[in-house]
Write an enzyme that holds these catalytic residues in place. Sequence first.
Site, PDB file in Angstrom:
ATOM      1  CG  ASP A 199       2.264 -11.630 -10.105  1.00  0.00           C
ATOM      2  OD1 ASP A 199       2.868 -11.998  -9.086  1.00  0.00           O
ATOM      3  OD2 ASP A 199       1.223 -10.951 -10.070  1.00  0.00           O
ATOM      4  CG  HIS A 248      -2.176   0.259   1.186  1.00  0.00           C
ATOM      5  ND1 HIS A 248      -3.130  -0.407   1.871  1.00  0.00           N
ATOM      6  CD2 HIS A 248      -2.801   1.156   0.439  1.00  0.00           C
ATOM      7  CE1 HIS A 248      -4.285   0.085   1.557  1.00  0.00           C
ATOM      8  NE2 HIS A 248      -4.128   1.029   0.683  1.00  0.00           N
ATOM      9  CB  CYS A 293       0.428  -2.818 -16.415  1.00  0.00           C
ATOM     10  SG  CYS A 293      -0.206  -4.437 -15.979  1.00  0.00           S
TER      11      CYS A 293
HETATM   12  C1  PEP Z   1       2.254  -7.542 -12.405  1.00  0.00           C
HETATM   13  O1  PEP Z   1       2.186  -8.658 -11.871  1.00  0.00           O
HETATM   14  O2  PEP Z   1       3.178  -7.190 -13.174  1.00  0.00           O
HETATM   15  C2  PEP Z   1       1.214  -6.542 -12.156  1.00  0.00           C
HETATM   16  C3  PEP Z   1       1.197  -5.391 -12.785  1.00  0.00           C
HETATM   17  O3  PEP Z   1       0.293  -6.817 -11.202  1.00  0.00           O
HETATM   18  P1  PEP Z   1       0.581  -6.694  -9.629  1.00  0.00           P
HETATM   19  O4  PEP Z   1       1.920  -6.031  -9.459  1.00  0.00           O
HETATM   20  O5  PEP Z   1      -0.532  -5.902  -9.061  1.00  0.00           O
HETATM   21  O6  PEP Z   1       0.584  -8.129  -9.209  1.00  0.00           O
HETATM   22 MG    MG Z   2       0.357  -9.343 -10.981  1.00  0.00          MG
END
Ligand code: PEP
Ligand code: MG
Length: 582
Positions: A452, A187, A499
């Site tokens: 991830d 957060h 992203c």
């Molecule tokens: C990712 O896994 O790259 C992603 C953007 O999602 P999060 O970081 O929220 O898991």
């Molecule tokens: Mg992710």
Amino acid sequence: MKLVGIAASFGKAAAEAMVLSAPPEIDADRKDPRGEKERLMTAVQDGIKNLSLELDESKKKIEGNSAKLEMLEMHRTILNDYVFRKGIDGYIEQGYCASSSVMRAAEDQAATLENLGDSFLSERAQDIREVGRRLAYSMEGFSEPDLSHLEKNVILVAESLSPALLSVADCGRIKGILTRRGSRTSHVAILASGLGIPTVVGCAGIEKIRDGELVFLDAEKGTASFSLSEQEKERAKEIIALYEQQKADLKKYQACEAFTADRKRIRVLCNIMDTSMAEKSLKYSADGIGLFRTEFLYMDKPRLPSEAEQVAVYRSLAVNWKGKPVTIRTIDIGGDKPVESLHLEAEKNAFLGYRAIRICLDRPEIFLIQLRAILRASAFGNVQIMFPMISNISELQQAKSILEEAKKQLRAENQPFNEKIPIGMMVEIPSTAILSDKFAALVDFFSIGSNDLTQYVLAADRTNQKVASIYNHLDPGVLRLIELTIRNSREAGIPCSLCGEMAGDPLALSLLIGFGLEKFSVNPGRIPLIRNLLSLIDFKRAQTVADQALKQSSSKGVADLVNGTLSKEYRNWLQDGDDLIG
Ligand code: PEP
Ligand code: MG
């Protein structure tokens, strides 16, 4: 001495350490076994008196700052509010502990205000939560440091930091944040990133830092240096001066479109976790919201957000972004993002377990509320829906069929929504990248979650400092899957963005451009730098480098290759010399 943690919000800073002690944990579900209502009510009265005194003290210190004075007045009004007090008494009557009752009553009132869908009242909701938290702390005998008016520039050093504390802090004076706990997606890390405060989290050894000593924080690399010699202090100041100059040079990239050097148009979108980050990105003329991490609406609350509360947030984004895409990702709970009110069991392998879409498919009653809210907001702008953590085709089909169910319900209720709302998925599990040709036939867009994807390809927990040297998105294994996904999306004619943090990594940009990526979704504070760096990359040359990168056998090989091709101007943005410090 140099400590190594996780860079969570880019930037560099050198300032005096302000060491904070850890606040107590308050459980909003805690019941009072003795049920002595009188005693509890007296405890609340005493807490209110103490907090009133604290507010008076704060007011004395900030004479002349009318905005802050107004805020303190507001907090005092909330503290004396009849409905708030009655709410507290009501929960004590139900058997809750004094501090739990305060937290619950504050949340009730905040949620009521948010439900009204008015942005002014929504802001007041944050004030109520803040007062509730401070009152609960005060009743536990903990007085929170007052960060709302700092006399000098500081780097906050803490076990962990509450986002609420940060949201009322004098951010102009907070030059950096260093915490022992937390992850890149925690957060406070995401909030700090939205505020543009360099932050390093997950950093062991911070207890050795003395209050008031100079700390050099390099949140590009994730390091914090202290106990510096006079020479090192001088060097730190020089680095910061150069860094500040570079930041000023980025002003011209604050509100323009992004192009490569050979004029290929690239879209730079933003990752957000709340509406304040969306506002900042709008100021930077982002090309849309590439990722709204909606799980943050569910975290740190005693209950799940209602459909109406969610509609209010999603609708305001849809309206404010005036036709630009607003990509709302359904909840990605679990892993390092716990939601207390779901009472999920702790798991040994949280990142491989009951997470995100897996929870939603298992608890469709929760999922449906969110899907209905997103659909309802789609009547007000260019809203897209995105599913996280899809691992196989069946999951995607189930998610889509629950979405159909939500649409059916809304049709029956005559609620307007976009029948053709674009449906996308995160590609962040190796199986989906490998089968991206199959998935591309079933969705309207992809967004690659490199955070991830990297952890699953390399089997290295993204939050575990001990395996941080293995976790690297420049690993050729990761790159090959990213290239494959982009290629399959292109062949299927669907857009693909990325992203994860990789989209904001200067060393990764030319590779992604070379693979043909045309959409980057990054933290708001990163937008100007990324536009600047993109303008220095030549698409044709990037293609050659990217081809070579796929043939490398290690992340070091890739990094050396990319470093060797960067222009002097580009390298200036990466230049450091910080290794000489600490
Ligand atoms: C990712 O896994 O790259 C992603 C953007 O999602 P999060 O970081 O929220 O898991
Ligand atoms: Mg992710």
